[in-house]
Design a protein around this motif. Sequence first.
Motif, PDB file in Angstrom:
ATOM      1  N   ILE B 130     -11.159  49.522 -55.026  1.00 55.50           N
ATOM      2  CA  ILE B 130     -12.433  49.525 -54.318  1.00 55.50           C
ATOM      3  C   ILE B 130     -12.396  48.486 -53.202  1.00 55.50           C
ATOM      4  CG2 ILE B 130     -13.690  50.242 -56.384  1.00 55.50           C
ATOM      5  CD1 ILE B 130     -14.724  47.461 -56.666  1.00 55.50           C
ATOM      6  N   ASN B 131     -13.290  48.626 -52.264  1.00 55.94           N
ATOM      7  CA  ASN B 131     -13.327  47.643 -51.195  1.00 55.94           C
ATOM      8  C   ASN B 131     -14.605  46.824 -51.313  1.00 55.94           C
ATOM      9  OD1 ASN B 131     -13.160  46.154 -48.878  1.00 55.94           O
ATOM     10  ND2 ASN B 131     -12.133  47.799 -47.757  1.00 55.94           N
ATOM     11  N   ALA B 132     -14.577  45.892 -52.219  1.00 53.94           N
ATOM     12  CA  ALA B 132     -15.782  45.121 -52.533  1.00 53.94           C
ATOM     13  C   ALA B 132     -16.201  44.239 -51.363  1.00 53.94           C
ATOM     14  CB  ALA B 132     -15.552  44.270 -53.777  1.00 53.94           C
ATOM     15  N   LYS B 137     -20.198  42.982 -47.452  1.00 52.72           N
ATOM     16  CA  LYS B 137     -20.556  42.715 -46.046  1.00 52.72           C
ATOM     17  C   LYS B 137     -21.699  43.616 -45.617  1.00 52.72           C
ATOM     18  CE  LYS B 137     -16.435  40.967 -43.685  1.00 52.72           C
ATOM     19  NZ  LYS B 137     -15.228  41.469 -43.011  1.00 52.72           N
ATOM     20  N   GLU B 138     -21.599  44.899 -45.979  1.00 51.18           N
ATOM     21  CA  GLU B 138     -22.668  45.837 -45.614  1.00 51.18           C
ATOM     22  C   GLU B 138     -24.010  45.407 -46.213  1.00 51.18           C
ATOM     23  OE1 GLU B 138     -21.427  49.835 -46.637  1.00 51.18           O
ATOM     24  OE2 GLU B 138     -19.723  49.572 -45.267  1.00 51.18           O
ATOM     25  N   LEU B 139     -23.939  44.838 -47.415  1.00 50.15           N
ATOM     26  CA  LEU B 139     -25.168  44.373 -48.055  1.00 50.15           C
ATOM     27  C   LEU B 139     -25.695  43.101 -47.390  1.00 50.15           C
ATOM     28  CD1 LEU B 139     -24.285  44.908 -51.805  1.00 50.15           C
ATOM     29  CD2 LEU B 139     -26.085  46.087 -50.547  1.00 50.15           C
ATOM     30  N   ILE B 142     -21.256  38.460 -48.027  1.00 52.65           N
ATOM     31  CA  ILE B 142     -19.874  38.685 -48.480  1.00 52.65           C
ATOM     32  C   ILE B 142     -19.637  38.095 -49.868  1.00 52.65           C
ATOM     33  CG2 ILE B 142     -18.989  36.615 -47.322  1.00 52.65           C
ATOM     34  CD1 ILE B 142     -16.462  38.303 -46.680  1.00 52.65           C
ATOM     35  N   LYS B 143     -20.449  37.096 -50.204  1.00 51.79           N
ATOM     36  CA  LYS B 143     -20.250  36.433 -51.504  1.00 51.79           C
ATOM     37  C   LYS B 143     -20.604  37.322 -52.685  1.00 51.79           C
ATOM     38  CE  LYS B 143     -20.277  31.617 -50.381  1.00 51.79           C
ATOM     39  NZ  LYS B 143     -21.066  30.416 -50.199  1.00 51.79           N
ATOM     40  N   THR B 144     -21.334  38.415 -52.426  1.00 46.19           N
ATOM     41  CA  THR B 144     -21.693  39.286 -53.547  1.00 46.19           C
ATOM     42  C   THR B 144     -20.540  40.188 -53.977  1.00 46.19           C
ATOM     43  OG1 THR B 144     -22.572  40.992 -52.084  1.00 46.19           O
ATOM     44  CG2 THR B 144     -24.135  39.344 -52.885  1.00 46.19           C
ATOM     45  N   GLN B 145     -19.372  40.031 -53.357  1.00 45.82           N
ATOM     46  CA  GLN B 145     -18.227  40.865 -53.760  1.00 45.82           C
ATOM     47  C   GLN B 145     -17.933  40.721 -55.257  1.00 45.82           C
ATOM     48  OE1 GLN B 145     -14.207  39.643 -52.774  1.00 45.82           O
ATOM     49  NE2 GLN B 145     -14.948  37.907 -51.618  1.00 45.82           N
ATOM     50  N   ASN B 146     -18.223  39.539 -55.805  1.00 48.15           N
ATOM     51  CA  ASN B 146     -17.945  39.354 -57.236  1.00 48.15           C
ATOM     52  C   ASN B 146     -18.820  40.264 -58.096  1.00 48.15           C
ATOM     53  OD1 ASN B 146     -20.235  37.893 -56.591  1.00 48.15           O
ATOM     54  ND2 ASN B 146     -19.717  36.102 -57.830  1.00 48.15           N
ATOM     55  N   ILE B 147     -20.072  40.457 -57.676  1.00 49.10           N
ATOM     56  CA  ILE B 147     -20.972  41.286 -58.482  1.00 49.10           C
ATOM     57  C   ILE B 147     -20.709  42.777 -58.228  1.00 49.10           C
ATOM     58  CG2 ILE B 147     -23.396  41.700 -59.095  1.00 49.10           C
ATOM     59  CD1 ILE B 147     -22.343  38.936 -59.928  1.00 49.10           C
ATOM     60  N   ILE B 181     -28.342  42.592 -57.487  1.00 47.66           N
ATOM     61  CA  ILE B 181     -28.601  43.842 -58.211  1.00 47.66           C
ATOM     62  C   ILE B 181     -28.115  45.030 -57.373  1.00 47.66           C
ATOM     63  CG2 ILE B 181     -30.451  45.388 -59.000  1.00 47.66           C
ATOM     64  CD1 ILE B 181     -31.864  42.905 -60.104  1.00 47.66           C
ATOM     65  N   LYS B 182     -28.381  44.953 -56.070  1.00 52.35           N
ATOM     66  CA  LYS B 182     -27.875  46.011 -55.178  1.00 52.35           C
ATOM     67  C   LYS B 182     -26.352  46.054 -55.238  1.00 52.35           C
ATOM     68  CE  LYS B 182     -31.474  46.112 -51.677  1.00 52.35           C
ATOM     69  NZ  LYS B 182     -31.855  45.139 -50.653  1.00 52.35           N
ATOM     70  N   ALA B 183     -25.750  44.887 -55.159  1.00 55.33           N
ATOM     71  CA  ALA B 183     -24.284  44.810 -55.177  1.00 55.33           C
ATOM     72  C   ALA B 183     -23.737  45.415 -56.472  1.00 55.33           C
ATOM     73  CB  ALA B 183     -23.831  43.355 -55.048  1.00 55.33           C
ATOM     74  N   PHE B 184     -24.405  45.090 -57.568  1.00 53.26           N
ATOM     75  CA  PHE B 184     -23.979  45.588 -58.874  1.00 53.26           C
ATOM     76  C   PHE B 184     -24.021  47.122 -58.922  1.00 53.26           C
ATOM     77  CE2 PHE B 184     -24.908  46.898 -63.218  1.00 53.26           C
ATOM     78  CZ  PHE B 184     -23.914  46.246 -63.924  1.00 53.26           C
TER      79      PHE B 184
END
Lengths: 591, 191
Positions: B130-132, B137-139, B142-147, B181-184
Motif C-alpha cells: 500500500i502507499n500509506a 498526504k492526501e488526508l 503525512i504523520k498519519t501514515q502509521n494509522i 479515524i479517516k486514515a484508519f
Amino acid sequence: MKKLLTGNEAVARGAYEAGVTLASAYPGTPSTEILENVANYKEIYSEWAPNEKVALEVAIGGSIAGARTLAAMKHVGINVAADPLFTFGYTGVNGGCIIISADDPGMHSSQNEQDNRYYARASKIALIEPSDSQEAKDFVKEAYEISEKFDIPILFRLTTRICHSKGLVEIDDRQSVPMKEYNKNIPKYVATPANGKKLHVVVEDKLKRLEEYSNNSSLNRFEWNDKKIGVITSGVAYQYAKEVFGDTVSYLKLGFTFPLPKAMIRKFADEVDKLYVIEELEPYLETEIKAMGIDVIGKEIIPNIGELNPDIIAEAILGKKSKTVEKNEDNVVGRPPTMCAGCPHRGLFYELSKKKNVVVTGDIGCYTLGSAPPLSTMDTCICMGASISAGHGFAKANEINGREGVKVFGVIGDSTFFHSGITGLVDIVYNKGNAATIILDNRITGMTGHQENPGTGYTLMGEPAEQIDIVKVCEAIGVKHIEKVNPLDLDQTKKAIEKAINTDEPVVIITEYPCVLKKSKQDEIDKYGLNRKECVVDSEACKECKICLKAGCPAISFEKGIGAIIDETMCVGCDVCLQICPFDAIKKVGE
Amino acid sequence: MAETKNILLVGVGGQGTVLASKVLATGLISAGYDVKMSEVHGMAQRGGSVTTQVRFGDKVYSPIIGKGQADIIVAFEKMEAERWIDYLKPEGVVVANDHAVPSVPVLIGEAEYPKNVIEDLKAKVDITVINAVEVAKELGNIKTQNIVMLGSLVKALNLDNIDWEKVIGEVVKERFVDINIKAFNKGKELV
Ligand SMILES: Cc1ncc(C[n+]2csc(CCOP(=O)(O)OP(=O)(O)O)c2C)c(N)n1
C-alpha cells in the motif's frame, strides 16, 4: 483495575504502592523510564543524580534516615555504584532499599552484556528477578518487606525485555508507610575496619536466614506437571520456557535468586527425571546447582551470548527449528543509527575528521556516532568518563616513549562530563598533561531521550535549578585555555581545534548548541537563534563533487545527473553542508 | 481457545510505529485478549531500524518471538520488510508501505538502495503493498501514515469486530482524532 504497563512503569507503580518516598537515578537504557515514571507520583521525591554512585549513596542516606528508597540504573551503572554497594551490604538498611539493575542481554543499547546477578552474591545482598510486568510490580512491594525484615538491601534485576515489554498489571492503592525512627548507631553505620569485621559476621548470618526464607518464599514456586522433564528458570527466560513447553514439563520458577532456595532445588531435582536450567546470559544458577552436586543441562546447549527467545530454547532442547522465509541479504542494506539532521555534534566531528595526526579518545553519548562512517573520527570508547582520562594516558604514554606530533583530543558530552569527566580533567591539570578536552554541550542528556542534567537548569521534577557553569568548573580546576564555540560555525570550530593542537597545556573547548530534538524554551530559542531556515541545493551550481556527503547528514542524498538533494522535511538549516560546499551550491531557502 | 497471534511491526525511527502499536494493543485488550508487547527503544530516534512485537491470545507468556513465528509483518518501510522477513511464518502475510527511507550507507554512496525489494518479496510471500504516505498526504498530514498502516493490519487480521474508532479516540491526542479515524478507514479499504 488492569492496565497495560511496561516493566519500568510497573516498577514505578510498585514503588508508589509500597510507600517509597525517595528515588534517585542516573539515566541509562533500558532503565531510564523507571525514574521518569516515579517522578509522576508527587508523593515521591525523585531526582537525577549526576552518576550512579551518587544515586545509590542518596538512596542509602535516605534509607538510613528511615525512608523507603530506591536507586535505578542500567547494568553498567552498577559498576560505577559498586563501591557503596559492597559496604551497604555490610551495614544494611533502616527503611527498605532496593537497587534496580536493568541488564541488557543482546546489547540493544549498551557496550557490553554483563550479567549483574553476580553482583548480589559478591556484595552479599538479596537478589530478586521478576519475569513480567505484573511480577515487577508485586515483587517490588515484596522486596521492601524483605529488605526491612532482614535488614538488607535488595538487588532488583530487570532485563531489557522486562523493562520494555508491556503486559497487563492489576493496580492497587498506595500503602502509607511512616518513616522509621532514626537512632544513631555507630557500630552499624560507620564502616571502620573494627566495625566492618563485626558487620561481616552479621551479614553471613543474615544470608543463612535469607536462604531459609528463600526456600519458603512465594517468589519461588514449583509448577508440577509431567515429571520426565524439569526446568529451573528465572526472569524472562521463564516466559520463554512456558511458551515452548506450556504445561508439558515441570518448573521450578525462581524469583528470589540470592541466596538460592537450595532445599527446593534439591527436592525438584530428586523428583524429575531430566533437569534443565534455562537462564539468559551467564550460568549463574547452573554453576550453583552443579556445585550442589546436582547434574543439570544448561549452557552446553543454551547460548550464553545474546538474548534468548522461545525459538532458541525450542531448538536447543527439542531440536525443533521453525520453518522460515528465506531472507535475501542482497536486498538489505544496514541501517545504523546516525546523528540527526541538524545535530550540533556534526560540525565538530567534521572539522576534527579533517585533521591529521590527532587521536580522538571518545566517550558514551550521541557523539559516539562520530565514530561511524563517513566521519569515523574516534579512536576509543570504553565507558562513561574515559575520554578525558584515557586521552591523558594516551598522551602521557606518547610523551614518555618519545612519540611526537600526535595531539590527543578527549571528546565528552555535557551529561557525561558531570557524570565522571571532571575527575579526569583534574588529573590532566594536576599532572601537567597536554591532552585537549572537547565538551560537547548540547544542553541536555541526548542519547537516553532528553533528561535534564546539572547543566540544563531544570530538575527531574521540572523545577528550575542552578545551572552548573562548565566554564567556571574548568576554571576552578585550573584550566588556563578555555574556549566556547558554536559547533555549527565551522570556521570558529576549526580555529579552536588548531589552537588546541598548538598548545602544550590543558585546553578545554566547549561546543555549545542545543540538541536538535530538544524542546527548547523561548529563552534558548532566542539565545541560539533556533528558528533557522532550511537549506536547498542549487542544482545548476552543484558540480556533483559529493563533498557535502562527507558530513554524513541523513537529510542529504545524491543522484547522478541531479547532484546533491536536501530533504526539506528533515533539514533544519544547521548550515554545515552550506559551509562545506566548495561551489556555493547550497543556499538558504528563499535567499 | 484462541491461538496466540504474533504481529511484527517494523520501520524506521520517527515513523510512528510506537503509537500504532499502542492503539493496536489498547484495542486488543478492550476485546478481552491477553496482550504482551515488546519494543526496542534507545537508538530509535537516531534513524535506526525499529521493531515492535505485539502478541495476543487467551494467555500470552513470552513478549517476543523468534524467527518463523510472525503471523503478519507490517512494514512501514519496504527494505525493513526484507530485513525481518525471516521472522514470518511461511504461511504468514506482509503488509508493506511502498516507501523507501534510504539509510546512511546509501546516502553516502557506500551501498545502493535495493531496486526490486517488492518484486522479490512478492515472489516468496503473500504481500499487500500500500502507499500509506500518499494516502496520508492526501488526508493532509503525512504523520498519519502509521494509522493508515494500522487500518490495513486490522483488515488483514480480520479484527473488524473491535470498535477501533473508539479506541483511536481514547489513545490519540484529541485534535488528531478525526484525521486519524479517516486514515484508519482509508487503510482498511486498501487491503
Ligand atoms: C555508567 C553508564 N551510565 C549510563 C549510561 C547510559 N548513557 C549512555 S550515553 C548517556 C548520556 C549521554 O549524554 P551526554 O553526555 O549529554 O551526550 P549526548 O548524548 O547528549 O550527546 C547515558 C546516560 C552508560 N552508558 N553508562
